[in-house]
Structure formats: structure tokens, C-alpha cells
Design a protein around this motif. Structure first.
Motif, PDB file in Angstrom:
ATOM      1  N   PHE A  86     -64.892  29.563   4.365  1.00 35.08           N
ATOM      2  CA  PHE A  86     -65.449  30.326   3.256  1.00 35.08           C
ATOM      3  C   PHE A  86     -66.966  30.243   3.290  1.00 35.08           C
ATOM      4  O   PHE A  86     -67.542  29.271   3.770  1.00 35.08           O
ATOM      5  CB  PHE A  86     -64.952  29.787   1.909  1.00 35.08           C
ATOM      6  CG  PHE A  86     -63.538  30.157   1.609  1.00 35.08           C
ATOM      7  CD1 PHE A  86     -63.217  31.453   1.227  1.00 35.08           C
ATOM      8  CD2 PHE A  86     -62.529  29.222   1.705  1.00 35.08           C
ATOM      9  CE1 PHE A  86     -61.906  31.806   0.959  1.00 35.08           C
ATOM     10  CE2 PHE A  86     -61.217  29.567   1.432  1.00 35.08           C
ATOM     11  CZ  PHE A  86     -60.907  30.866   1.051  1.00 35.08           C
ATOM     12  N   THR A  87     -67.612  31.256   2.737  1.00 33.50           N
ATOM     13  CA  THR A  87     -69.058  31.245   2.597  1.00 33.50           C
ATOM     14  C   THR A  87     -69.475  30.169   1.594  1.00 33.50           C
ATOM     15  O   THR A  87     -68.665  29.697   0.805  1.00 33.50           O
ATOM     16  CB  THR A  87     -69.579  32.610   2.090  1.00 33.50           C
ATOM     17  OG1 THR A  87     -68.864  32.961   0.912  1.00 33.50           O
ATOM     18  CG2 THR A  87     -69.419  33.689   3.127  1.00 33.50           C
ATOM     19  N   ASN A  88     -70.732  29.807   1.666  1.00 37.09           N
ATOM     20  CA  ASN A  88     -71.384  28.917   0.724  1.00 37.09           C
ATOM     21  C   ASN A  88     -70.848  27.492   0.794  1.00 37.09           C
ATOM     22  O   ASN A  88     -70.442  27.016   1.853  1.00 37.09           O
ATOM     23  CB  ASN A  88     -71.321  29.482  -0.693  1.00 37.09           C
ATOM     24  CG  ASN A  88     -72.553  29.121  -1.503  1.00 37.09           C
ATOM     25  OD1 ASN A  88     -72.987  27.975  -1.507  1.00 37.09           O
ATOM     26  ND2 ASN A  88     -73.112  30.086  -2.189  1.00 37.09           N
ATOM     27  N   GLU A  89     -70.864  26.795  -0.326  1.00 33.84           N
ATOM     28  CA  GLU A  89     -70.468  25.387  -0.421  1.00 33.84           C
ATOM     29  C   GLU A  89     -69.744  25.181  -1.747  1.00 33.84           C
ATOM     30  O   GLU A  89     -69.740  26.086  -2.584  1.00 33.84           O
ATOM     31  CB  GLU A  89     -71.707  24.495  -0.323  1.00 33.84           C
ATOM     32  CG  GLU A  89     -72.776  24.822  -1.345  1.00 33.84           C
ATOM     33  CD  GLU A  89     -74.169  24.372  -0.949  1.00 33.84           C
ATOM     34  OE1 GLU A  89     -74.452  24.167   0.235  1.00 33.84           O
ATOM     35  OE2 GLU A  89     -74.990  24.245  -1.851  1.00 33.84           O
ATOM     36  N   PRO A  90     -69.119  24.028  -1.949  1.00 38.75           N
ATOM     37  CA  PRO A  90     -68.421  23.814  -3.214  1.00 38.75           C
ATOM     38  C   PRO A  90     -69.379  23.984  -4.399  1.00 38.75           C
ATOM     39  O   PRO A  90     -70.477  23.428  -4.392  1.00 38.75           O
ATOM     40  CB  PRO A  90     -67.943  22.359  -3.122  1.00 38.75           C
ATOM     41  CG  PRO A  90     -67.930  22.055  -1.671  1.00 38.75           C
ATOM     42  CD  PRO A  90     -69.028  22.874  -1.060  1.00 38.75           C
ATOM     43  N   PRO A  91     -68.996  24.766  -5.405  1.00 38.63           N
ATOM     44  CA  PRO A  91     -69.896  25.012  -6.536  1.00 38.63           C
ATOM     45  C   PRO A  91     -70.056  23.776  -7.411  1.00 38.63           C
ATOM     46  O   PRO A  91     -69.131  22.977  -7.560  1.00 38.63           O
ATOM     47  CB  PRO A  91     -69.202  26.141  -7.297  1.00 38.63           C
ATOM     48  CG  PRO A  91     -67.762  25.991  -6.955  1.00 38.63           C
ATOM     49  CD  PRO A  91     -67.721  25.449  -5.557  1.00 38.63           C
ATOM     50  N   SER A  92     -71.257  23.633  -7.973  1.00 39.94           N
ATOM     51  CA  SER A  92     -71.521  22.498  -8.843  1.00 39.94           C
ATOM     52  C   SER A  92     -72.772  22.746  -9.664  1.00 39.94           C
ATOM     53  O   SER A  92     -73.693  23.436  -9.215  1.00 39.94           O
ATOM     54  CB  SER A  92     -71.706  21.230  -8.006  1.00 39.94           C
ATOM     55  OG  SER A  92     -72.064  20.142  -8.825  1.00 39.94           O
ATOM     56  N   ASP A  93     -72.810  22.171 -10.842  1.00 39.71           N
ATOM     57  CA  ASP A  93     -74.022  22.166 -11.647  1.00 39.71           C
ATOM     58  C   ASP A  93     -74.718  20.811 -11.559  1.00 39.71           C
ATOM     59  O   ASP A  93     -75.790  20.628 -12.126  1.00 39.71           O
ATOM     60  CB  ASP A  93     -73.683  22.470 -13.116  1.00 39.71           C
ATOM     61  CG  ASP A  93     -73.267  23.919 -13.315  1.00 39.71           C
ATOM     62  OD1 ASP A  93     -73.836  24.793 -12.631  1.00 39.71           O
ATOM     63  OD2 ASP A  93     -72.368  24.169 -14.137  1.00 39.71           O
ATOM     64  N   ASP A  94     -74.104  19.864 -10.848  1.00 43.45           N
ATOM     65  CA  ASP A  94     -74.643  18.514 -10.706  1.00 43.45           C
ATOM     66  C   ASP A  94     -75.695  18.484  -9.599  1.00 43.45           C
ATOM     67  O   ASP A  94     -75.374  18.716  -8.437  1.00 43.45           O
ATOM     68  CB  ASP A  94     -73.497  17.551 -10.372  1.00 43.45           C
ATOM     69  CG  ASP A  94     -73.938  16.111 -10.208  1.00 43.45           C
ATOM     70  OD1 ASP A  94     -75.153  15.836 -10.285  1.00 43.45           O
ATOM     71  OD2 ASP A  94     -73.066  15.256  -9.997  1.00 43.45           O
ATOM     72  N   PRO A  95     -76.946  18.196  -9.909  1.00 39.64           N
ATOM     73  CA  PRO A  95     -77.994  18.184  -8.882  1.00 39.64           C
ATOM     74  C   PRO A  95     -77.782  17.117  -7.812  1.00 39.64           C
ATOM     75  O   PRO A  95     -78.416  17.163  -6.755  1.00 39.64           O
ATOM     76  CB  PRO A  95     -79.280  17.938  -9.672  1.00 39.64           C
ATOM     77  CG  PRO A  95     -78.855  17.410 -10.987  1.00 39.64           C
ATOM     78  CD  PRO A  95     -77.455  17.890 -11.231  1.00 39.64           C
ATOM     79  N   LYS A  96     -76.876  16.186  -8.044  1.00 43.03           N
ATOM     80  CA  LYS A  96     -76.590  15.149  -7.050  1.00 43.03           C
ATOM     81  C   LYS A  96     -75.432  15.538  -6.129  1.00 43.03           C
ATOM     82  O   LYS A  96     -75.055  14.776  -5.259  1.00 43.03           O
ATOM     83  CB  LYS A  96     -76.281  13.827  -7.749  1.00 43.03           C
ATOM     84  CG  LYS A  96     -77.478  13.269  -8.491  1.00 43.03           C
ATOM     85  CD  LYS A  96     -77.148  11.969  -9.173  1.00 43.03           C
ATOM     86  CE  LYS A  96     -78.362  11.486  -9.940  1.00 43.03           C
ATOM     87  NZ  LYS A  96     -78.053  10.366 -10.791  1.00 43.03           N
ATOM     88  N   PHE A  97     -74.855  16.720  -6.356  1.00 40.53           N
ATOM     89  CA  PHE A  97     -73.752  17.200  -5.527  1.00 40.53           C
ATOM     90  C   PHE A  97     -74.152  18.554  -4.956  1.00 40.53           C
ATOM     91  O   PHE A  97     -74.170  19.554  -5.677  1.00 40.53           O
ATOM     92  CB  PHE A  97     -72.461  17.302  -6.345  1.00 40.53           C
ATOM     93  CG  PHE A  97     -71.265  17.705  -5.542  1.00 40.53           C
ATOM     94  CD1 PHE A  97     -70.733  16.849  -4.591  1.00 40.53           C
ATOM     95  CD2 PHE A  97     -70.661  18.932  -5.734  1.00 40.53           C
ATOM     96  CE1 PHE A  97     -69.618  17.212  -3.847  1.00 40.53           C
ATOM     97  CE2 PHE A  97     -69.548  19.310  -4.999  1.00 40.53           C
ATOM     98  CZ  PHE A  97     -69.035  18.443  -4.055  1.00 40.53           C
ATOM     99  N   PHE A  98     -74.503  18.585  -3.687  1.00 43.53           N
ATOM    100  CA  PHE A  98     -75.012  19.792  -3.032  1.00 43.53           C
ATOM    101  C   PHE A  98     -76.149  20.421  -3.838  1.00 43.53           C
ATOM    102  O   PHE A  98     -76.231  21.643  -3.969  1.00 43.53           O
ATOM    103  CB  PHE A  98     -73.891  20.809  -2.779  1.00 43.53           C
ATOM    104  CG  PHE A  98     -72.919  20.372  -1.713  1.00 43.53           C
ATOM    105  CD1 PHE A  98     -73.239  20.503  -0.372  1.00 43.53           C
ATOM    106  CD2 PHE A  98     -71.704  19.817  -2.052  1.00 43.53           C
ATOM    107  CE1 PHE A  98     -72.348  20.101   0.617  1.00 43.53           C
ATOM    108  CE2 PHE A  98     -70.805  19.404  -1.070  1.00 43.53           C
ATOM    109  CZ  PHE A  98     -71.133  19.545   0.262  1.00 43.53           C
TER     110      PHE A  98
END
Length: 172
Positions: free
Chosen positions: A28-40
Motif C-alpha cells: 500500500f502507499t504511504n505508511e500507517p496513519p497516526s497523529d502521534d509525533p513519535k510514531f512515523f
């Protein structure tokens, strides 16, 4: 292969425990979504989400081909951008003999991805949701290309030129 990412700093490895040597990986495109600045880095796109990284990582793991399933929400742009970018000759630097490389690096629409997903008994959205989860276990699917792919290659010889112009400022 989920997003096709190996990111130890985020404790993420889509290739963990899977031997893809000589196989085709579907990503899949992109990366796992997150709002946590410490995760991707949260909502900001890292290099792990770039299509170039995904192809490089697939080659590092010995895959013969990598196919990215495009969805507008994960890519943040429509299929028309992919089509206009990849619908013409693409220039690449020739790799050294024996260097890891893919025989095929491709993108497919979500609709084409649905056909692959159906062979697993899932839909693209369901597989994407699974791929966004830490510890996602890859699915093995069997599919065949409808015809033999024959790329047209053209070798172009060129030179890179570097010039230095001396200035009169003694500090530089």
C-alpha cells in the motif's frame, strides 16, 4: 506486505519472518496513519511512505517485483497523478552488475487491487485496515499476469559536468 516498511525506530517491520526472495510483493502507499509525533512523525510523511522507499526495500529483501496499490486517501493524490507521472519513459541510473533490483516496479488502481484482495477473501479497505495495525501478518496470494511483460529499454550515455568558478572574495 502491508506498507512494505522496515522502521526499527518505530518498532515496525512488515518483512519480519517473511522470505520474499524471488516473489512479487503487493504494497500500500504511504505508511500507517497516526497523529502521534513519535510514531512515523504523526501526520507528516516520512521517507518510509514514499514509493521509492517501498521499491528499494522490496529489492533489498530480494523480491523480483513490487506492486503498489494506489488509494487516493493513502497517497493524498488521485490516480491521475500516477498515470501522468508514469505514463511515459522513465529515466533511471543503470545499476552495477549484481546490484539488487526489481524486474517490475508497478502501481495499480484500487479497482485492480480489489481483484488481488478478492483472491484472499478480503477487500482493499479491509486489507489496508489490517496493514495499518502493528503485527499485521502478511497474506499469501496466488495470481498470474495475463500476459508476458516486455519493457522497452533504451540506454542513453551522458556526462555529468561540474564546474568551479573562482571568485575574488578571499573568504570563499
Amino acid at each position: 506486505m502491508g506498507h512494505g516498511i522496515v522502521a526499527p525506530e518505530y518498532h515496525w517491520d512488515d518483512y519480519s519472518g517473511v522470505d520474499v526472495r524471488g516473489k512479487v510483493v503487493v504494497l500500500f502507499t504511504n505508511e500507517p496513519p497516526s497523529d502521534d509525533p513519535k510514531f512515523f512523525t504523526g501526520r507528516a510523511l516520512t521517507y518510509y511512505g514514499r514509493w521509492t522507499y517501498k521499491y528499494e526495500e522490496a529489492a533489498r529483501h530480494g523480491a523480483v517485483a513490487a506492486i503498489i496499490i494506489h488509494t487516493t486517501p493513502t497517497a493524498s493524490y488521485g490516480w491521475d497523478v500516477v498515470r501522468s507521472s508514469w505514463g511515459r519513459e522513465d529515466q533511471q541510473v543503470k545499476l552495477a552488475p549484481g546490484a539488487q533490483q526489481l524486474a517490475l516496479a508497478a502501481w495499480v488502481t484500487k479497482d485492480a487491487g480489489e481483484k488481488l484482495a478478492a483472491s484472499l477473501g478480503h477487500g482493499v479497505d479491509e486489507l489496508l485496515k489490517m496493514a495499518n495495525t502493528r503485527g499485521f501478518r502478511r497474506c499469501r496470494c496466488r495470481f498470474a499476469f495475463p500476459e508476458r511483460l516486455r519493457p522497452r529499454l533504451r540506454e542513453i550515455h551522458t556526462r555529468n559536468v561540474v564546474a568551479k568558478i573562482e571568485g575574488n572574495d578571499p573568504q570563499f
